[in-house]
Design a protein around this motif. Sequence first.
Motif, mmCIF file in Angstrom:
data_model
loop_
_atom_site.group_PDB
_atom_site.id
_atom_site.type_symbol
_atom_site.label_atom_id
_atom_site.label_comp_id
_atom_site.label_asym_id
_atom_site.label_seq_id
_atom_site.Cartn_x
_atom_site.Cartn_y
_atom_site.Cartn_z
ATOM 1 N N VAL A 151 64.744 -23.647 -20.950
ATOM 2 C CA VAL A 151 65.868 -23.360 -20.062
ATOM 3 C C VAL A 151 66.756 -22.289 -20.712
ATOM 4 C CG1 VAL A 151 67.783 -24.331 -18.767
ATOM 5 C CG2 VAL A 151 65.792 -25.762 -19.332
ATOM 6 N N PRO A 152 66.902 -21.109 -20.081
ATOM 7 C CA PRO A 152 67.684 -20.021 -20.686
ATOM 8 C C PRO A 152 69.163 -20.395 -20.862
ATOM 9 C CG PRO A 152 66.301 -19.188 -18.906
ATOM 10 C CD PRO A 152 66.240 -20.686 -18.840
ATOM 11 N N ASP A 153 69.701 -20.057 -22.014
ATOM 12 C CA ASP A 153 71.133 -20.234 -22.305
ATOM 13 C C ASP A 153 71.634 -21.655 -22.077
ATOM 14 O OD1 ASP A 153 71.928 -17.803 -23.362
ATOM 15 O OD2 ASP A 153 72.180 -16.869 -21.398
ATOM 16 N N LEU A 154 70.760 -22.615 -22.218
ATOM 17 C CA LEU A 154 71.158 -24.004 -21.949
ATOM 18 C C LEU A 154 72.286 -24.455 -22.878
ATOM 19 C CD1 LEU A 154 70.630 -26.621 -20.363
ATOM 20 C CD2 LEU A 154 68.931 -27.239 -22.088
ATOM 21 N N THR A 155 72.275 -23.962 -24.114
ATOM 22 C CA THR A 155 73.305 -24.404 -25.056
ATOM 23 C C THR A 155 74.653 -23.741 -24.799
ATOM 24 O OG1 THR A 155 72.547 -22.702 -26.588
ATOM 25 C CG2 THR A 155 71.655 -24.914 -26.907
ATOM 26 N N SER A 156 74.679 -22.728 -23.950
ATOM 27 C CA SER A 156 75.938 -22.005 -23.704
ATOM 28 C C SER A 156 76.649 -22.447 -22.431
ATOM 29 C CB SER A 156 75.673 -20.498 -23.594
ATOM 30 O OG SER A 156 74.984 -20.024 -24.717
ATOM 31 N N VAL A 157 75.913 -22.971 -21.476
ATOM 32 C CA VAL A 157 76.492 -23.210 -20.153
ATOM 33 C C VAL A 157 77.177 -24.581 -20.058
ATOM 34 C CG1 VAL A 157 74.871 -21.708 -18.949
ATOM 35 C CG2 VAL A 157 74.294 -24.128 -19.320
ATOM 36 N N THR A 158 77.987 -24.729 -19.024
ATOM 37 C CA THR A 158 78.617 -26.030 -18.763
ATOM 38 C C THR A 158 77.764 -26.885 -17.832
ATOM 39 O OG1 THR A 158 79.799 -25.109 -16.853
ATOM 40 C CG2 THR A 158 80.933 -25.053 -18.993
#
Lengths: 336, 387
Positions: free
Chosen positions: A128-135
Motif C-alpha cells: 500500500v503506497p504511503d501507508l505510513t504517512s496517511v491518516t
Amino acid sequence: MDFAFSSEQEQLRASVRDYLRDRYGDERVVALAESDAGWDPSSWRELADMGWLDPSLGLLEHAVIAEESAYALLPAPWFATVALAWPLLDEQLRDAVAAGERSVTLARHGSVTADAGGDTLTGVATLVPDLTSVTDVLVVADGGVYAVEATPDVVVPRSTMDRTRRLGELRLDRTPARRLDASFGPEVRRRSLALASCEAVGVAQRALDLAAAYTKTREQFGRVIGTYQAVSHKVADIFVALQLGRSLAYWAAWAVSEDDPQADVAVSAAKSAATEGAVLACEYAIQAHGGIGFTYEHVLHRYYKRAQWLEAFEGYGRDHRAAVAAAILDSEGAVA
Amino acid sequence: MDFRDTPDEAAFRAGLRQWLTDTLPAGWADRTPAPGRWDEAFTREWTRKLYDAGYVGLTWPKEYGGGGAPHTHQGIYLEESARVGAPDHIGVIGLGMAGPTIIAWGTDEQKKRYLPPLLAGEEVWCQGFSEPGSGSDLAGARTRAELDGDEWVVNGQKVWSSYAHIADWCILVVRTDPSASKHAGLSYLLVDMHTPGVEVRPLRQITGDPEFNEVFFTDVRVPRDSMLGQPGEGWNVAMTTLLHERGTLGFALTAALERQVLNLVKLAREVGADDPVVRDQIAQQWIDLQALRFTNYRSLTALQKTGVPGPEGSVAKLHWSETNQRLTKLALSLQGLASQLDGDGAVWDGYWQYQQLRSRGNTIEAGTSEVLRNIIAERVVGLPRSR
C-alpha cells in the motif's frame, strides 16, 4: 488541435515550482527521506492552503502538480491521496482532505474481506503506497470500498527502495470500517496511470538537468566531458526519452480527463514509455556522473529509485504493451 | 489543451476524406502495398489532381498560389493521405525545401517566377548540398561559382541528390569566395537543370533502385541574379532550407510511420502473431508512433503560439528514423526464412524487403543521427560544442 496548458495551468505550475524550490531543496528532501516518518506531516496543511488538494482541480491541474512534485521528489502522500484515492472519496473525506486534515491512500491488493454485519474488515492488504504517512486508507474488499483509519496498530511499514514513497502492509482484524458509495473501476486506474506517467516526466526532467549541469562543468583529460560525444549523445538520448514521454503523458492526462475513447490505450502507452524513459534517463545520468553518481551521497539514486517505483506501479511496460497489442491486433477496425 | 478538431478543421478533414475516396482508384486504401518502384506518370497525374483541388501548398501565402491556411490543415492533409496510402506530390524537395527557402529569401519576382509552377508540379526541384568530400560538413562544400560578366560559371560535383534525374531546377550551394572563411564564402544559386554542362548520373542504392543521383557541373552558366540572398549569404540561406527540412517534417514523418504501423498490423494479422514477444514489439511500434504524433502536435502548438517550433521538434526525425528501422526489421522477422525472398513468391512481392533496406538511409539522409544528437546536445540542452 491545441496541445498546451492554459495560462492558469501554467501559473499553477510556476507557483508549485516556486514553493518546492524554496521549501524542498535536495538537502531537506534527503533529510526527510532518511527520517523515520519519511516526510514532514506539518507540510500537509501548507499543501492544502496552496490549493493542491482543492476539490475543484481537474486532472490537467493534477498532472502539472504531479510532474513538478516528482521533479522535487516531494515526500508527502499527495500522490496517494490525489492519484489513487481521490475519485473514491466521499464528501466527508474530500472536505477533510481539502482542509489539510486528512490524507488518504488506496489498498487494493491482498485478502481483506468484510465481516458479517459489514462494519468491520479482516485480512491483509499488501504493498500500500504511503501507508505510513496517511491518516486514512481506502480498502477495496468484496467489490466494495471501505474507509479505515490508518492507525499504528494496523499499519506495518515495509522497507522500500524509494524512501520518499514507502510501501506498507495493512493488517486488519475486525477493524472498524465505513463502506463508501464507490467502486474501484477502470476509470480510477486510468487516472493513477496518467498521473504516474506525469511523475515520471518530472523525474526524467530532473535527471536531464543534473546530467547537463554535471557534464557542462566536469573536466577530464583537460576538457569538459560534455564535449565528448560518447557522453553528450547519451545526454541527447535522455532529452529524447523525456520529450517522447512528456508528449504521451500529457496526451494520456487529457484523454482521461475528457473520457476520450482512446483513454485506455493512451494511459498504457504513456505509462510504458514515460516510466521506462525515466528509468533510462536516470541510468544515463548516473553513468554520465561516473563514480559520484553511484554514491549514496548524491541525490541521483533517489530519482532512480522513484523511476523504478513508477515503472513497477500498476504494471510494468510489458503489461501495458500487452494491453496495447490486444487493442490493435485482436479487434478489427481503426488501430492508429 | 484539446486534441479534437475545431469545427473548421473538422470540415476541412471531412471534405478531404471525401475527395480522397472519390479521386483515388477504387479499392486503393485496402490494396497490399507494392515494393518501392516509383511510377512517375501516375505521380504526375496525382500531383495535378491535388493541385487542381487546392491541396498543394496549403500553408503558403495566397499571392503565390498557396492556400494561406493554418499549419493544422497541412497536418490533417498528411494524416488523411497516410491513412489511405495516397501518393505524394511529385515535388517533395520543392515543397519541403526549395519553396519555403524561396518564400523566406526570394525577391518578389523570384517568388512569382518559381512558386506557382512548383506547386502545380510543372517544375520539379532537387537539392545540391552534399558533395563527395562534404556530407554532414556542408560548410566544406567545394563546388565553385565564378562571376563572368552577368553569369556565374559553376564547376563541381554534388551527390545524394534525390529526384535530380527528373528535376527542372536545383537549389545549389556553391563557393563564390575561396578566400573567405568556410561559411562566409558560400552562396545559394537556383540552377536550371536543363542548362548545358549539367550531367545527372543515377546512383543505385542498397535497395538496387536508383532513387538518388550524382550531379556534375561543368562550366554551367547561371544568370547572375538567379541567387537567393547575396553572395556570401549561402550558409544562412541553406540553414533556412535545413530548418524547414527538419522543422515542418514532423507531420510527414508521422504520416509515413502511421502508414507503416498499419501495414505492420496488416502483416501480423496475415502471418499470425500470437507470440507474446512479437506482440510486445508491435505494441512498442504503435507507442513510438503515438509518441512521434503527440511530440509533433506539441511542437506545432508552440509554433502557432510563439512563431518558433518548440525544442521538442528536434527529436522527431531522430526518433522516426530509428523507429522505422526497428519496425521494418520486425516485419521481416515475422516472415521467417521467406524474409530473404524479394521477388516472385516473396511476401507482398518484396515490399518489406525493400522497406527494410531503404530504412537504413533514414538515419543518414537529412542529417545523420550523429549530427542530430550533436544539435540536441549543443543547441537544445546547451552542452559545449564537441568539435
